[in-house]
Design a protein around this motif. Structure first.
Motif, PDB file in Angstrom:
ATOM      1  N   LEU A  28       0.856  -1.184   0.000  1.00  0.00           N
ATOM      2  CA  LEU A  28       0.000   0.000   0.000  1.00  0.00           C
ATOM      3  C   LEU A  28       0.889   1.230   0.000  1.00  0.00           C
ATOM      4  O   LEU A  28       1.920   1.256   0.677  1.00  0.00           O
ATOM      5  CB  LEU A  28      -0.863   0.061   1.263  1.00  0.00           C
ATOM      6  CG  LEU A  28      -1.899  -1.010   1.486  1.00  0.00           C
ATOM      7  CD1 LEU A  28      -2.542  -0.825   2.851  1.00  0.00           C
ATOM      8  CD2 LEU A  28      -2.945  -0.963   0.402  1.00  0.00           C
ATOM      9  N   LEU A  29       0.506   2.232  -0.741  1.00  0.00           N
ATOM     10  CA  LEU A  29       1.129   3.544  -0.656  1.00  0.00           C
ATOM     11  C   LEU A  29       0.155   4.406   0.125  1.00  0.00           C
ATOM     12  O   LEU A  29      -0.998   4.581  -0.281  1.00  0.00           O
ATOM     13  CB  LEU A  29       1.388   4.116  -2.049  1.00  0.00           C
ATOM     14  CG  LEU A  29       2.232   5.385  -2.096  1.00  0.00           C
ATOM     15  CD1 LEU A  29       3.615   5.149  -1.489  1.00  0.00           C
ATOM     16  CD2 LEU A  29       2.352   5.875  -3.529  1.00  0.00           C
ATOM     17  N   VAL A  30       0.607   4.917   1.278  1.00  0.00           N
ATOM     18  CA  VAL A  30      -0.267   5.615   2.220  1.00  0.00           C
ATOM     19  C   VAL A  30       0.253   7.034   2.417  1.00  0.00           C
ATOM     20  O   VAL A  30       1.452   7.255   2.594  1.00  0.00           O
ATOM     21  CB  VAL A  30      -0.293   4.866   3.571  1.00  0.00           C
ATOM     22  CG1 VAL A  30      -1.214   5.537   4.559  1.00  0.00           C
ATOM     23  CG2 VAL A  30      -0.690   3.414   3.370  1.00  0.00           C
ATOM     24  N   SER A  31      -0.668   8.004   2.425  1.00  0.00           N
ATOM     25  CA  SER A  31      -0.287   9.392   2.694  1.00  0.00           C
ATOM     26  C   SER A  31      -0.113   9.594   4.190  1.00  0.00           C
ATOM     27  O   SER A  31      -0.489   8.743   4.995  1.00  0.00           O
ATOM     28  CB  SER A  31      -1.348  10.349   2.150  1.00  0.00           C
ATOM     29  OG  SER A  31      -2.549  10.205   2.874  1.00  0.00           O
ATOM     30  N   GLN A  32       0.427  10.728   4.577  1.00  0.00           N
ATOM     31  CA  GLN A  32       0.659  11.020   5.992  1.00  0.00           C
ATOM     32  C   GLN A  32      -0.613  11.016   6.830  1.00  0.00           C
ATOM     33  O   GLN A  32      -0.574  10.692   8.013  1.00  0.00           O
ATOM     34  CB  GLN A  32       1.346  12.379   6.154  1.00  0.00           C
ATOM     35  CG  GLN A  32       2.809  12.353   5.803  1.00  0.00           C
ATOM     36  CD  GLN A  32       3.457  13.697   6.024  1.00  0.00           C
ATOM     37  OE1 GLN A  32       2.935  14.718   5.595  1.00  0.00           O
ATOM     38  NE2 GLN A  32       4.586  13.697   6.699  1.00  0.00           N
ATOM     39  N   ASP A  33      -1.744  11.324   6.219  1.00  0.00           N
ATOM     40  CA  ASP A  33      -3.003  11.332   6.970  1.00  0.00           C
ATOM     41  C   ASP A  33      -3.688   9.966   6.988  1.00  0.00           C
ATOM     42  O   ASP A  33      -4.793   9.824   7.490  1.00  0.00           O
ATOM     43  CB  ASP A  33      -3.952  12.409   6.446  1.00  0.00           C
ATOM     44  CG  ASP A  33      -4.420  12.172   5.021  1.00  0.00           C
ATOM     45  OD1 ASP A  33      -3.973  11.183   4.394  1.00  0.00           O
ATOM     46  OD2 ASP A  33      -5.235  12.968   4.528  1.00  0.00           O
ATOM     47  N   GLY A  34      -3.036   8.941   6.427  1.00  0.00           N
ATOM     48  CA  GLY A  34      -3.559   7.584   6.471  1.00  0.00           C
ATOM     49  C   GLY A  34      -4.392   7.169   5.277  1.00  0.00           C
ATOM     50  O   GLY A  34      -4.877   6.044   5.225  1.00  0.00           O
ATOM     51  N   ALA A  35      -4.557   8.042   4.303  1.00  0.00           N
ATOM     52  CA  ALA A  35      -5.332   7.704   3.114  1.00  0.00           C
ATOM     53  C   ALA A  35      -4.505   6.798   2.194  1.00  0.00           C
ATOM     54  O   ALA A  35      -3.314   7.030   1.984  1.00  0.00           O
ATOM     55  CB  ALA A  35      -5.740   8.962   2.368  1.00  0.00           C
ATOM     56  N   ILE A  36      -5.142   5.774   1.657  1.00  0.00           N
ATOM     57  CA  ILE A  36      -4.466   4.884   0.715  1.00  0.00           C
ATOM     58  C   ILE A  36      -4.401   5.564  -0.639  1.00  0.00           C
ATOM     59  O   ILE A  36      -5.428   5.906  -1.228  1.00  0.00           O
ATOM     60  CB  ILE A  36      -5.190   3.528   0.620  1.00  0.00           C
ATOM     61  CG1 ILE A  36      -5.142   2.823   1.977  1.00  0.00           C
ATOM     62  CG2 ILE A  36      -4.560   2.660  -0.470  1.00  0.00           C
ATOM     63  CD1 ILE A  36      -5.976   1.574   2.061  1.00  0.00           C
TER      64      ILE A  36
END
Length: 67
Positions: A28-36
């Motif tokens: 998974l590539l996840v942003s800092q706010d936890g969004a995939i």
């Protein structure tokens, strides 16, 4: 923006010296706010017995045609 990669593998066992191999991989590539941001998953043919199916849930038929 910073992203994080989260990687998971399922294997035929835990000992590479006994030729245990990967049977499934996911990322998974996840942003800092936890969004995939994006995802990838694939079964992998270990070219041997799949090991403890009660742990990873994959049978020999599941990986037969996998890369």
């Amino acid at each position: 923006m910073t992203h994080f990669a989260v990687i998971d593998v399922e294997t035929t066992g835990l000992n590479p010296y006994r030729h245990d191999r990967i049977v499934e991989i996911a990322a998974l590539l996840v942003s800092q706010d936890g969004a995939i941001v994006s995802s990838f998953a694939s079964v992998v043919n270990p070219e041997r017995d799949v090991g403890p199916t009660h742990i990873h849930g994959l049978s020999a038929a599941d990986v037969l045609q996998a890369p």
